[in-house]
Design a protein around this motif. Sequence first.
Motif, short mmCIF file in Angstrom:
data_model
loop_
_atom_site.label_atom_id
_atom_site.label_comp_id
_atom_site.label_asym_id
_atom_site.label_seq_id
_atom_site.Cartn_x
_atom_site.Cartn_y
_atom_site.Cartn_z
N ASP A 143 70.67 -4.58 25.06
CA ASP A 143 70.24 -5.25 23.83
C ASP A 143 70.94 -4.69 22.60
O ASP A 143 71.28 -3.50 22.54
CB ASP A 143 68.72 -5.13 23.67
N ALA A 144 71.09 -5.55 21.61
CA ALA A 144 71.72 -5.14 20.35
C ALA A 144 70.86 -4.11 19.63
O ALA A 144 69.63 -4.15 19.68
CB ALA A 144 71.93 -6.37 19.45
N GLY A 145 71.53 -3.18 18.95
CA GLY A 145 70.82 -2.20 18.13
C GLY A 145 70.16 -1.07 18.89
O GLY A 145 69.33 -0.35 18.32
N THR A 146 70.54 -0.87 20.15
CA THR A 146 69.88 0.16 20.96
C THR A 146 70.65 1.48 21.00
O THR A 146 70.25 2.41 21.70
CB THR A 146 69.64 -0.34 22.39
N GLY A 147 71.76 1.57 20.28
CA GLY A 147 72.46 2.85 20.17
C GLY A 147 73.62 3.04 21.13
O GLY A 147 74.03 4.18 21.38
N LYS A 148 74.18 1.97 21.64
CA LYS A 148 75.29 2.09 22.58
C LYS A 148 76.52 2.68 21.90
O LYS A 148 77.09 3.67 22.36
CB LYS A 148 75.61 0.72 23.19
N SER A 149 76.94 2.05 20.81
CA SER A 149 78.11 2.54 20.07
C SER A 149 77.85 3.92 19.46
O SER A 149 78.72 4.78 19.49
CB SER A 149 78.48 1.55 18.96
N SER A 150 76.66 4.11 18.94
CA SER A 150 76.32 5.41 18.34
C SER A 150 76.37 6.53 19.36
O SER A 150 76.76 7.66 19.02
CB SER A 150 74.93 5.34 17.70
N THR A 151 76.01 6.23 20.59
CA THR A 151 76.07 7.25 21.64
C THR A 151 77.50 7.71 21.85
O THR A 151 77.78 8.92 21.93
CB THR A 151 75.51 6.68 22.96
N VAL A 152 78.44 6.77 21.93
CA VAL A 152 79.85 7.14 22.14
C VAL A 152 80.36 7.95 20.96
O VAL A 152 81.00 9.00 21.14
CB VAL A 152 80.70 5.88 22.33
N LYS A 153 80.07 7.52 19.74
CA LYS A 153 80.56 8.22 18.56
C LYS A 153 79.95 9.61 18.42
O LYS A 153 80.62 10.56 18.01
CB LYS A 153 80.28 7.38 17.32
N ALA A 154 78.67 9.73 18.78
CA ALA A 154 78.02 11.04 18.72
C ALA A 154 78.62 12.01 19.74
O ALA A 154 78.77 13.20 19.47
CB ALA A 154 76.52 10.89 18.94
N VAL A 155 78.96 11.50 20.91
CA VAL A 155 79.59 12.33 21.94
C VAL A 155 80.96 12.82 21.46
O VAL A 155 81.32 13.98 21.67
CB VAL A 155 79.71 11.55 23.27
N VAL A 156 81.72 11.94 20.83
CA VAL A 156 83.02 12.34 20.29
C VAL A 156 82.85 13.43 19.24
O VAL A 156 83.57 14.44 19.24
CB VAL A 156 83.76 11.13 19.70
N ASN A 157 81.90 13.27 18.34
CA ASN A 157 81.64 14.28 17.31
C ASN A 157 81.21 15.60 17.93
O ASN A 157 81.57 16.68 17.44
CB ASN A 157 80.57 13.79 16.34
N GLU A 158 80.45 15.53 18.99
CA GLU A 158 79.94 16.73 19.64
C GLU A 158 81.05 17.55 20.30
O GLU A 158 81.03 18.79 20.26
CB GLU A 158 78.89 16.34 20.70
#
Length: 334
Positions: A143-158
């Motif tokens: 579903d839209a807005g569930t944090g899929k893209s944010s998960t990838v970006k947060a992993v890269v930052n980590e």
Amino acid sequence: MSSGLGDVYKRQALDAATHGDLGFAGRDDACAAHSLVGIGFRIAAFDVASHLYLGVFCGNNAVTALLGAVLDRLANIEIHGYGIFAQYRAFVLKGEEIVPIQSPDPIRLSEMSGYEAQRAQVIDNTKALLLGRPASNILLYGDAGTGKSSTVKAVVNEFAGKGLRMIELKKKQLYQLPMLLDRLSKNPLKFILFIDDLSFDRDDGDFAALKAILEGSASGRPQNLVVYATSNRRHLVRETASARAGDEIHLSDTIQEQMSLSDRFGILITFLRPEKDVYLEIVLHLAEQYGVTMDRDELIQKAEAHALRRNGRSPRTARQFIEQCAALQGVGKR
């Protein structure tokens, strides 16, 4: 430098050192880095990269300190990288050029709540990539807005500090994947090729380019990169009733091939809209992060009302609600 570092990495390290391209660009000591070239640093850099003797003697403390920093980058080039990859962690393609994102999304894993099991799969696979172990391509769908893209970006930052970089591609750029893989295959860093909001029409020519990479072409996928894609669709190829009624003789085989594209990803992770308790957990977590002060029951009641007005519960809805509350209270993210 690890014993497994090949001649290719040594040449890259030497090239970076001789051009002052080890991540010091833009700093006041960049000129000092170039001055080292004038005193035989090119030879010294190659010797360091080859585990040989360093033949540079310099009495200037500032230059000596800079030399130590450069040598550290050479010894750990698979973590620091060189050139633009030493200075930035996220990139996009413009034409055939890899261009850094000046202000990437700063989201961190510690800021995210809910979906712990889904994020753990992405984290574990990314750790395997960084350790040089077999790693899978991942499709995050739901579903839209569930944090899929944010998960990838947060992993890269980590994991940027451990040698991870991300290059984001648009669907219309997928035809450039072979070129990109060829350019990155000899780079000592590890890369995520990120494709956000992926879907295809039935006659989309970009379908074949991604399919070839996921299946493994004749050259094979380089071991230093993976493809992470997000989509709101489990089946990435849109299918219509008219397409099923086509005149192709082996139509069912074609449809099956297109519909099974998602199965070519090694890992599929589902992100569904959260239940009420998970949604409220996310709201409370964000309220603490932003310093929002409000009676708990009132906060929950308003968060639920906000979700009803905004097409249901989701992490995105929760964040938007808390950001509005923070703005009204004059507080900000901690």
